[in-house]
Design a protein around this motif. Structure first.
Motif, PDB file in Angstrom:
ATOM      1  N   PHE B 179     -22.314  99.741  36.706  1.00 54.95           N
ATOM      2  CA  PHE B 179     -21.268 100.477  37.387  1.00 54.95           C
ATOM      3  C   PHE B 179     -21.533 100.656  38.877  1.00 54.95           C
ATOM      4  CE2 PHE B 179     -21.712 101.829  33.030  1.00 54.95           C
ATOM      5  CZ  PHE B 179     -20.424 101.705  32.545  1.00 54.95           C
ATOM      6  N   ALA B 180     -20.461 100.888  39.589  1.00 53.43           N
ATOM      7  CA  ALA B 180     -20.573 101.312  40.989  1.00 53.43           C
ATOM      8  C   ALA B 180     -19.441 102.284  41.238  1.00 53.43           C
ATOM      9  CB  ALA B 180     -20.471 100.109  41.927  1.00 53.43           C
ATOM     10  N   SER B 181     -19.534 102.986  42.353  1.00 53.44           N
ATOM     11  CA  SER B 181     -18.493 103.968  42.659  1.00 53.44           C
ATOM     12  C   SER B 181     -18.294 104.085  44.155  1.00 53.44           C
ATOM     13  CB  SER B 181     -18.874 105.317  42.061  1.00 53.44           C
ATOM     14  OG  SER B 181     -17.908 106.281  42.403  1.00 53.44           O
ATOM     15  N   ILE B 182     -17.054 104.289  44.546  1.00 48.06           N
ATOM     16  CA  ILE B 182     -16.772 104.556  45.966  1.00 48.06           C
ATOM     17  C   ILE B 182     -16.066 105.909  46.033  1.00 48.06           C
ATOM     18  CG2 ILE B 182     -16.675 102.134  46.645  1.00 48.06           C
ATOM     19  CD1 ILE B 182     -13.697 102.184  46.402  1.00 48.06           C
ATOM     20  N   MET B 183     -16.613 106.786  46.856  1.00 50.88           N
ATOM     21  CA  MET B 183     -16.124 108.174  46.897  1.00 50.88           C
ATOM     22  C   MET B 183     -15.691 108.578  48.304  1.00 50.88           C
ATOM     23  SD  MET B 183     -16.141 109.929  43.997  1.00 50.88           S
ATOM     24  CE  MET B 183     -15.789 108.725  42.701  1.00 50.88           C
ATOM     25  N   ARG B 194     -16.257 114.651  40.469  1.00 48.17           N
ATOM     26  CA  ARG B 194     -15.827 113.436  39.780  1.00 48.17           C
ATOM     27  C   ARG B 194     -17.035 112.563  39.465  1.00 48.17           C
ATOM     28  NH1 ARG B 194     -10.096 112.269  43.114  1.00 48.17           N
ATOM     29  NH2 ARG B 194      -9.332 114.371  42.669  1.00 48.17           N
ATOM     30  N   LEU B 195     -17.908 112.444  40.436  1.00 50.76           N
ATOM     31  CA  LEU B 195     -19.094 111.618  40.269  1.00 50.76           C
ATOM     32  C   LEU B 195     -20.033 112.232  39.241  1.00 50.76           C
ATOM     33  CD1 LEU B 195     -19.896 109.011  41.535  1.00 50.76           C
ATOM     34  CD2 LEU B 195     -21.194 110.245  43.270  1.00 50.76           C
ATOM     35  N   SER B 196     -20.159 113.527  39.297  1.00 55.56           N
ATOM     36  CA  SER B 196     -21.051 114.206  38.352  1.00 55.56           C
ATOM     37  C   SER B 196     -20.566 114.018  36.925  1.00 55.56           C
ATOM     38  CB  SER B 196     -21.130 115.686  38.760  1.00 55.56           C
ATOM     39  OG  SER B 196     -21.236 116.503  37.644  1.00 55.56           O
ATOM     40  N   GLY B 197     -19.254 114.143  36.700  1.00 61.10           N
ATOM     41  CA  GLY B 197     -18.713 113.914  35.366  1.00 61.10           C
ATOM     42  C   GLY B 197     -18.962 112.476  34.924  1.00 61.10           C
ATOM     43  N   PHE B 198     -18.780 111.572  35.860  1.00 57.48           N
ATOM     44  CA  PHE B 198     -18.988 110.144  35.572  1.00 57.48           C
ATOM     45  C   PHE B 198     -20.431 109.902  35.130  1.00 57.48           C
ATOM     46  CE2 PHE B 198     -19.405 105.620  36.829  1.00 57.48           C
ATOM     47  CZ  PHE B 198     -18.227 105.110  36.304  1.00 57.48           C
ATOM     48  N   LYS B 199     -21.347 110.469  35.893  1.00 56.36           N
ATOM     49  CA  LYS B 199     -22.767 110.288  35.578  1.00 56.36           C
ATOM     50  C   LYS B 199     -23.137 110.925  34.237  1.00 56.36           C
ATOM     51  CE  LYS B 199     -24.578 109.938  40.319  1.00 56.36           C
ATOM     52  NZ  LYS B 199     -25.135 110.725  41.435  1.00 56.36           N
ATOM     53  N   ILE B 210     -27.236 104.816  40.029  1.00 57.25           N
ATOM     54  CA  ILE B 210     -28.184 105.205  41.074  1.00 57.25           C
ATOM     55  C   ILE B 210     -27.487 105.265  42.433  1.00 57.25           C
ATOM     56  CG2 ILE B 210     -30.253 104.373  39.893  1.00 57.25           C
ATOM     57  CD1 ILE B 210     -29.948 101.822  41.660  1.00 57.25           C
ATOM     58  N   GLU B 211     -28.176 105.875  43.358  1.00 59.95           N
ATOM     59  CA  GLU B 211     -27.601 106.172  44.667  1.00 59.95           C
ATOM     60  C   GLU B 211     -27.051 104.934  45.371  1.00 59.95           C
ATOM     61  OE1 GLU B 211     -29.545 108.296  48.325  1.00 59.95           O
ATOM     62  OE2 GLU B 211     -30.046 109.374  46.482  1.00 59.95           O
ATOM     63  N   GLU B 212     -27.758 103.828  45.239  1.00 59.92           N
ATOM     64  CA  GLU B 212     -27.345 102.612  45.949  1.00 59.92           C
ATOM     65  C   GLU B 212     -26.008 102.081  45.435  1.00 59.92           C
ATOM     66  OE1 GLU B 212     -30.532 102.913  44.697  1.00 59.92           O
ATOM     67  OE2 GLU B 212     -31.193 103.572  46.691  1.00 59.92           O
ATOM     68  N   GLN B 213     -25.620 102.520  44.239  1.00 65.65           N
ATOM     69  CA  GLN B 213     -24.371 102.016  43.673  1.00 65.65           C
ATOM     70  C   GLN B 213     -23.172 102.884  44.039  1.00 65.65           C
ATOM     71  OE1 GLN B 213     -26.072 102.039  39.850  1.00 65.65           O
ATOM     72  NE2 GLN B 213     -26.492  99.847  39.786  1.00 65.65           N
ATOM     73  N   VAL B 214     -23.428 103.879  44.885  1.00 68.16           N
ATOM     74  CA  VAL B 214     -22.332 104.743  45.351  1.00 68.16           C
ATOM     75  C   VAL B 214     -22.229 104.645  46.867  1.00 68.16           C
ATOM     76  CG1 VAL B 214     -21.394 107.067  45.401  1.00 68.16           C
ATOM     77  CG2 VAL B 214     -22.832 106.356  43.479  1.00 68.16           C
ATOM     78  N   LEU B 231     -21.021  97.908  49.448  1.00 67.54           N
ATOM     79  CA  LEU B 231     -21.642  97.642  48.141  1.00 67.54           C
ATOM     80  C   LEU B 231     -22.020  96.171  48.022  1.00 67.54           C
ATOM     81  CD1 LEU B 231     -19.391  99.598  45.593  1.00 67.54           C
ATOM     82  CD2 LEU B 231     -21.803 100.046  46.113  1.00 67.54           C
ATOM     83  N   LEU B 232     -21.063  95.311  48.385  1.00 64.43           N
ATOM     84  CA  LEU B 232     -21.295  93.873  48.229  1.00 64.43           C
ATOM     85  C   LEU B 232     -22.417  93.409  49.160  1.00 64.43           C
ATOM     86  CD1 LEU B 232     -17.581  92.616  48.016  1.00 64.43           C
ATOM     87  CD2 LEU B 232     -19.219  92.928  46.139  1.00 64.43           C
ATOM     88  N   LYS B 233     -22.389  93.937  50.380  1.00 64.56           N
ATOM     89  CA  LYS B 233     -23.402  93.540  51.351  1.00 64.56           C
ATOM     90  C   LYS B 233     -24.789  93.926  50.856  1.00 64.56           C
ATOM     91  CE  LYS B 233     -24.023  95.770  55.091  1.00 64.56           C
ATOM     92  NZ  LYS B 233     -23.415  96.737  56.012  1.00 64.56           N
ATOM     93  N   ASN B 234     -24.842  95.070  50.158  1.00 62.29           N
ATOM     94  CA  ASN B 234     -26.143  95.529  49.634  1.00 62.29           C
ATOM     95  C   ASN B 234     -26.511  94.875  48.310  1.00 62.29           C
ATOM     96  OD1 ASN B 234     -26.217  97.120  51.864  1.00 62.29           O
ATOM     97  ND2 ASN B 234     -25.727  99.030  50.798  1.00 62.29           N
ATOM     98  N   GLN B 235     -25.757  93.807  47.977  1.00 63.17           N
ATOM     99  CA  GLN B 235     -26.072  93.019  46.786  1.00 63.17           C
ATOM    100  C   GLN B 235     -26.020  93.822  45.505  1.00 63.17           C
ATOM    101  OE1 GLN B 235     -27.288  89.692  47.214  1.00 63.17           O
ATOM    102  NE2 GLN B 235     -27.428  89.710  49.442  1.00 63.17           N
ATOM    103  N   GLN B 236     -25.184  94.855  45.460  1.00 63.49           N
ATOM    104  CA  GLN B 236     -25.060  95.606  44.221  1.00 63.49           C
ATOM    105  C   GLN B 236     -24.302  94.758  43.213  1.00 63.49           C
ATOM    106  OE1 GLN B 236     -26.558  98.474  43.546  1.00 63.49           O
ATOM    107  NE2 GLN B 236     -27.460  98.260  45.595  1.00 63.49           N
TER     108      GLN B 236
END
Lengths: 350, 350
Positions: B179-183, B194-199, B210-214, B231-236
């Motif tokens: 998973f990844a997320s943009i907030m 929202r993120l906390s519920g997701f996690k 993890i943090e890098e995926q947000v 996200l893409l640039k960070n190779q997630q």
DNA sequence: AAAAAAAATGTAACCGTTTACATTTTTTTG
DNA sequence: CAAAAAAATGTAAACGGTTACATTTTTTTT
């Protein structure tokens, strides 16, 4: 809620002095001012602008009537008005008129009753005669998206006829020759003008748009879907579709794809307004840009009688739409073939 | 503009009688009433509601503060408030706060100064402590989309945590595990919840985000594009993306397709809010429905102290989002394979 | 230090309504 | 038809500010 009297009593000064502090009149000794300000703070004093309005005859309010604020087109209009209001320390009083002339008349009355400094109307139902009467009685009223000769000075509008022409010229340049159109069914003039401009441009190429190729619906996504379905049901054949606005265009694309057509490969669709919907949709819409925020600002300045701040060299009371090419229009299959042929020839020549 | 005095003079009655006619007091002889009404008509008289407000201490005005009226989410909020205002013969006074706490404070002050009967706030910058202070001083203020314990009675909000959970559960059910997320980067609590519920929901399946995926961005289309690009640039690596809202989700889809991914075939995207953008986009968005109009209506009723008209059995101060499945989410490739395997087995068994 | 000038502050009328109460007019009653 | 009751209308004070003008206080001048 604390009043100026409460502040005056508490600060042991007259209400005139408090009033001077409120209005930043410099004829108050620093010491007094600070004391009064302190009292105002502890009392949570907020000036009553209704009372002020009564005595100054200014309300610092701009009234706006629109059919539906949740429509992004009108939301943009509101934004433009709001930005001018903000620049003049004013607020926007928003009235939505629920698609009936009664409701529009009511909205206008209520803005007059609030003594707005200026009033901006986007009316879709009220007759010209009523608007003429209102503007002649109350000169701070500006009518948007209508061109009424008797009150020309208080009208700001888009050249819809030109929009229709530009749409047609764009589609003609892409090689199309079979057209259809879906227009708003509301009793206003815009759709007529847009269609008339469209037909004019076609006429110049000896092409026509007959009645059966035009259907009407509510100026929203659903209206667009239904209108296209009617066209398809009636076996109309076309490779280019001119929609009244972007919402209808998007609805149209939905319906076309549902029916097995690809946009723009099989059919080109052109919208109108260029609200941000046009970006969000897939394919992104080719459309006519409606400078709605600029028009809103112009109207707002006119309404509050700030003619001086209007760039008159740039715009009279009429604004012009501009073509924005995106991805919902393309060459007709045959034209595309020719085009690629030309391209090959050019390449070979090089 | 004609005043009550003008009418009284012209009709040869006292202003009290005119006032009675205006306010439909029945203690006026029919003949007198008709005469006064006729005079009012010829004079184009419109009552001055500012003066009336002064004397009655009611303004028939509902104040609304939102960050940006051209954002469809807030336009819907405004529509809900407007509908309640209309039901109570009131108008909406709209204030847009330009993304700063100063601007929000100014907007609130100006509504207080107009003595709105009720005030509804959607503030994204003001600190809780400030809002607490305001609500405690002025009880007709209602805060939307915040849950502040000290002023719980004046807060109406969505259960964002639940929204996050539902999003995660939906994606999990589709077989996703990366998973990844943009907030939103705004200093409000919604994205956190929202993120906390997701996690939390992921945690139950021993999965983590993890943090890098947000990544964070402005809560609009552009913000979504930029956040995904980061996200893409960070190779997630991910097959499912949870966006803060629909606008960011649509931006995300743009960016993903630009980068060569298909939505939902390669990557599923889920939005939040379910504003009509969600329908317009291609693919149509799977999202969490935010009952914004219902919330707006509830808040408006609360603000004007019409508690009795609120359906308390249905809703306390918290509302729940619901999942709306459309076309931007799908089984992961592997899960899809399994699914079709299951299906084959079922078919064979039959 | 007194007189003159300047600055600060106060007084009161006004803005356009509503409304309690007083007064006048109309209707009912005996 | 006069008296009483009811209905209609008028008078005047409030609502919370602003502002012209009057008055008081402070500062400057000699």
């Amino acid at each position: 809620m604390a009043t100026i009297k409460d502040v005056a009593r508490e600060a042991k000064v007259s209400i005139a002095t408090v009033s001077r502090v409120i209005n930043q009149d410099d004829k108050v000794r620093d010491k007094t001012r600070e004391h009064v300000l302190a009292v105002m703070k502890t009392l949570g004093y907020q000036v009553n602008v209704n009372a002020r309005a009564l005595s100054t005859q200014k309300t610092a309010t701009l009234g706006l009537v629109v059919p539906d604020i949740s429509d992004p087109f009108f939301a943009c209009l509101a934004k433009g008005v709001d930005s001018i209001a903000r620049q003049h320390q004013s607020q926007v009083l928003l009235c939505t008129a629920q698609n009936s002339s009664d409701s529009e008349q009511q909205a206008i009355d209520s803005l007059l009753q609030r003594r707005c400094d200026g009033i901006i109307l986007y009316c879709t139902h009220l007759a010209n005669s009523v608007l003429i009467d209102i503007v002649q009685r109350y000169s701070n009223v500006v009518v948007v998206a209508r061109n009424i000769p008797e009150i020309a000075e208080n009208c700001i509008y888009l050249d819809d006829e030109l929009g229709g022409q530009l749409a047609a010229e764009h589609l003609l340049a892409l090689g199309h020759s079979r057209f259809a159109s879906i227009m708003s069914e509301l009793p206003i003039e815009d759709p007529k003008h847009r269609l008339s401009g469209f037909k004019t441009a076609l006429g110049k190429q000896a092409l026509a748009l007959i009645e059966e190729q035009v259907t009407y619906g509510t100026p929203d996504q659903l209206g667009g879907e239904l209108a296209v379905n009617t066209l398809l049901k009636n076996q109309q054949i076309f490779t280019a579709l001119f929609a009244y606005n972007d919402a209808m265009a998007i609805g149209a694309i939905s319906a076309l794809e549902e029916a097995g057509f690809k946009v723009p490969d099989d059919i080109s669709v052109i919208g109108f307004d260029d609200i941000y919907l046009a970006h969000y949709s897939r394919p992104k819409l080719t459309t006519l840009h409606y400078p709605v925020e600029a028009i809103a600002k112009h109207a707002a300045l006119l309404a509050i009688n700030k003619h001086t701040q209007i760039d008159k060299t740039a715009h009279s009371h009429s604004y012009q739409p501009t073509l924005v090419e995106r991805q919902s229009t393309a060459f007709t299959p045959t034209a595309a073939a020719k085009q690629s042929l030309n391209k090959n020839q050019v390449e070979r020549q090089n």
